[in-house]
Structure formats: structure tokens, C-alpha cells
Write a protein that holds these residues in place. Structure first.
Motif, PDB file in Angstrom:
ATOM      1  N   ILE A 116     -55.688   9.965  11.605  1.00 47.09           N
ATOM      2  CA  ILE A 116     -56.963  10.260  12.145  1.00 47.09           C
ATOM      3  C   ILE A 116     -56.672  11.614  13.315  1.00 47.09           C
ATOM      4  O   ILE A 116     -57.239  12.507  13.226  1.00 47.09           O
ATOM      5  CB  ILE A 116     -57.572   9.211  12.962  1.00 47.09           C
ATOM      6  N   LEU A 117     -55.564  11.393  13.952  1.00 51.39           N
ATOM      7  CA  LEU A 117     -55.256  12.399  15.028  1.00 51.39           C
ATOM      8  C   LEU A 117     -54.801  13.490  14.473  1.00 51.39           C
ATOM      9  O   LEU A 117     -55.021  14.688  14.660  1.00 51.39           O
ATOM     10  CB  LEU A 117     -54.045  11.642  16.053  1.00 51.39           C
ATOM     11  N   SER A 118     -53.882  13.688  13.296  1.00 54.13           N
ATOM     12  CA  SER A 118     -53.630  14.615  12.603  1.00 54.13           C
ATOM     13  C   SER A 118     -54.745  15.451  12.081  1.00 54.13           C
ATOM     14  O   SER A 118     -54.804  16.879  12.147  1.00 54.13           O
ATOM     15  CB  SER A 118     -52.680  14.449  11.365  1.00 54.13           C
ATOM     16  N   TYR A 119     -55.628  14.972  11.637  1.00 52.68           N
ATOM     17  CA  TYR A 119     -56.781  15.632  10.983  1.00 52.68           C
ATOM     18  C   TYR A 119     -57.592  16.348  12.145  1.00 52.68           C
ATOM     19  O   TYR A 119     -58.237  17.477  11.985  1.00 52.68           O
ATOM     20  CB  TYR A 119     -57.833  14.422  10.275  1.00 52.68           C
ATOM     21  N   LEU A 120     -57.713  15.612  13.242  1.00 52.80           N
ATOM     22  CA  LEU A 120     -58.482  16.164  14.202  1.00 52.80           C
ATOM     23  C   LEU A 120     -57.830  17.522  14.903  1.00 52.80           C
ATOM     24  O   LEU A 120     -58.506  18.393  15.210  1.00 52.80           O
ATOM     25  CB  LEU A 120     -58.698  15.049  15.429  1.00 52.80           C
TER      26      LEU A 120
END
Length: 384
Positions: free
Chosen positions: A353-357
Motif C-alpha cells: 500500500i505504501l509503495s503504491y501511494l
């Protein structure tokens, strides 16, 4: 769904690459919980479970060969549409510059996790960067892939400029059984020959330019070449070859069982017959797994829906940045006594999730990561 003979982007390859990038994030998150993790791995948790050994062992076989196959497929297609100079300029922008930035400025920060997690008083960062990282602690983290891919693309451009290879399609054919057997035997022979000199999982620093696993590098070259061959032979088109979505997954399961069984039987067997058997089982499982993924994604995931489109657009930047969320979360969870599976799901899920954001909100706007690619164009992801 895109028709098989369409001139549009082969969307399932974008989707497969996106899936593999997410699997890389999960793969790296899992390594903290391996009982037999590499001693130098960045964050090692005290709570570990054997499942993660097998999870990493299996996925390690085919993850990067899939990436190099797709890269080769699109590289020769790109050369067919532009001059060699334009192709090289594109690869310098999208691969070489991010690679250099990653190695010089970001890989040191990743490697610093080793000191932070092993020592009560880690060295000051600037001291470590100038005196340790570019010495005994040098490595390229996951940016090694960009360096290897840059090399492959530049060599391809050179060969193409000399006229030794064409970008024009050849007659559509499917690979014969003899072709596949020779591919496995050739890959096995190369793997085995290198493995007699270098241990299978060892990394080698090549003049501070490349960081490679020599046994695997042989396969990466072969799969990049196979991607070029597949594109020129018009695989995945109406008249070309499409892997069977039933037979190849079954073959992958069987080959995977043989591979895992071989790891048990051949454990610590460094005699030549043992090395030869390991090389053959590794290469066979790799081929079956790669073709199984190609078959499944072409048959069922050849879609350009919103989710896959967003993942495709962000996949490069996700790969580029993902180790920072992964290791930060691994580190933050070290003192959480909930068992390795809870920690794994937390670190892997939140890291995705963090990498995508980070990609969607920041990195994707940078030209090297696809900032100049129109979202409504036929090309749904950055060309890397």
C-alpha cells in the motif's frame, strides 16, 4: 478483453509484470522471517518459520526470469518503432539514470538497516556512507536489476545497429518440444558450469558496476533473449503461439514438486552430480513456471480495467522504492510478539500500500517513471 491479433498493447504482459513487482515486495518482506535467511539480510526477526524458507526458495526461481522475458519482448518491439539513438536515449533516461541514483544515494540507505538492526550504536550515517558502503559493505540492493537491464538493452542496441539482428517479425511459429528441451538443457549447462566455480546464492561485485548472482545471470540472459524471440515469432497473437493455460500450470506444479524434493535430497550436496541435478531441476521449474504465468495471464488477465491499469502505470516506481517501506515495517515490528505470520502479513500488506501511494502521489510524475506516458494511450505502463 483485447483480441489476440490486435495491434494494441499486449495488456496481459503489463499485468503480469505488475503482479511480479507486487510479488517482489511480498518476497522481500518474507525474508525477514526465514530461519535460513542470508546472514547479511537487512532486517532479521527473531520470530521465524520454515514456511518462509520454502516460499522464498520457490519464488526466487522464476520472479526475475519473468521480468527479463517481458523486458526482452518489449525491447525488440521498441527498436522496431524508433531509431537506435532514440532507443538508447530512452534507456538512459528510464534505466541508467535511475540506476545510478539508486546505487549512489538509495542503496546505502537500504544497506544501513544492517547496522541499525545489529548494533546498539550504529556508525554515523555519513561516516558509514563514505567509509563503509563504498568499501566492504558495497552492494546495489534491488537496483542491480536496473543495471543488468541497462546492459542487456545497450548490447541489444549494438547488435541491432550492426545488423546482426532484425526487429521485423518472422513467421508465426510455436516452440517445438526440441526447442524447449534444448532451452532447458542449455540453461542447465550454463547454470551448472558457473555453479562449479561460484555458490548458487552468492553475489559478485563486478568492478562496482554490476552486482550479479552468476548462476542466475546465465538464465537472465537466456530469458531476455527468449523474450526477443517470442516477439519476433509473434507469440500471443492470433496466428502465433499461446501457452496452454492447463498443461503449463500442471507442468509447473510437477516441476515445482521435483525442485523442492531435490532441495531436500540434495541439501549440502556439493558433488558434481548433485550440482548438475540442482541445475536441471532449477531450470526446468523456471521454464514451467514462466510459461504457466504467461498462459494464465494471457487467458484470464488480459484486461485493461482500472486496477490493472493503475498498477501497470505505477509498477516501475513501486519496484524502485519498495524496499524502504518493507524494511522500515520489518524493523518497526521486531518487538511485536504476535508470531511471524502476523508480522509478515502486516509488513507485506502495508508495504504494498505504501509503495503504491508513494508512486501514485509522487514518483509517477517523474518522467523516468512514466510521467510522460498518457494514461489513455495504448501503452499502459512505463517502458522499462
Amino acid at each position: 478483453m483485447q483480441s489476440a491479433g490486435s495491434e494494441k498493447r499486449v495488456y496481459f504482459l503489463d499485468n503480469l509484470r505488475s503482479f511480479i513487482v507486487l510479488l517482489v515486495v511480498v518476497f522481500h518482506a518474507a525474508m525477514a522471517y526465514m530461519p535460513h535467511a542470508p546472514w547479511w539480510w537487512y532486517v532479521l526477526d527473531s520470530q521465524r518459520y520454515a514456511f518462509f524458507d520454502w516460499f522464498v526458495l520457490g519464488n526466487d526461481v522464476f520472479i526475475m526470469p519473468v521480468m527479463f522475458f517481458i523486458a526482452g519482448y518489449f525491447a525488440i518491439k521498441s527498436l522496431a518503432k524508433r531509431s537506435v539513438a532514440e532507443f538508447v536515449r530512452d534507456k538512459v533516461t528510464r534505466l541508467m539514470i535511475p540506476w545510478v541514483i539508486g546505487v549512489v544515494f538509495l542503496a546505502p540507505a537500504v544497506t544501513y538497516f544492517i547496522y541499525v538492526t545489529r548494533s546498539q550504536t550504529p556508525p554515523a550515517y555519513l561516516y558509514y556512507w563514505f567509509n563503509l558502503f563504498f568499501g566492504s559493505s558495497y552492494q546495489q540492493a534491488h537496483y542491480w536489476f536496473l543495471g543488468a537491464l541497462t546492459l542487456f538493452c545497450l548490447v541489444l542496441a549494438l547488435i541491432y545497429s550492426r545488423g546482426w539482428i532484425k526487429a521485423t517479425p518472422l513467421s508465426a511459429t510455436k516452440p517445438s518440444a526440441a526447442f524447449l528441451v534444448l532451452f532447458v538443457l542449455g540453461g542447465s549447462a550454463g547454470f551448472f558450469a558457473v555453479n562449479t566455480v561460484v555458490n548458487d546464492y552468492d553475489w559478485v561485485n563486478v568492478k562496482y558496476i554490476l552486482m550479479i548472482q552468476p548462476t542466475r545471470f546465465v538464465l537472465y540472459v537466456l530469458y531476455f533473449m527468449l523474450g526477443i524471440y517470442a516477439c519476433r515469432r509473434q507469440w500471443f497473437t492470433a496466428d502465433g503461439y499461446s501457452p496452454c493455460p492447463v498443461r503449463w500450470p500442471v507442468a509447473a506444479i510437477v516441476a515445482g514438486g521435483l525442485f523442492f524434493g531435490g532441495k531436500v535430497v540434495l541439501a549440502n550436496n556439493m558433488a558434481l552430480p548433485g550440482l548438475a541435478a540442482n541445475a536441471f531441476l532449477h531450470t526446468l521449474f523456471c521454464l514451467c513456471a514462466v510459461f504457466a504465468l504467461l498462459a494464465v495471464f494471457q487467458r484470464w488477465v488480459n484486461s485493461r480495467n482500472y486496477l490493472w491499469r493503475r498498477l501497470a502505470v505505477n509498477s516501475y516506481a513501486i519496484y524502485f522504492i519498495h524496499q524502504f517501506p518493507v524494511f522500515s515495517l520489518n524493523y518497526a515490528l521486531l518487538n511485536l510478539h504476535t508470531g511471524p505470520f502476523v508480522k509478515f502479513f502486516l509488513s507485506a500488506g502495508l508495504a504494498v500500500i505504501l509503495s503504491y501511494l508513494i508512486s501514485e502521489l509522487l514518483l509517477r510524475r517523474i518522467p523516468a517513471f512514466g510521467g510522460n506516458v498518457r494514461q489513455d494511450s495504448k501503452i499502459s505502463s512505463p517502458r522499462y
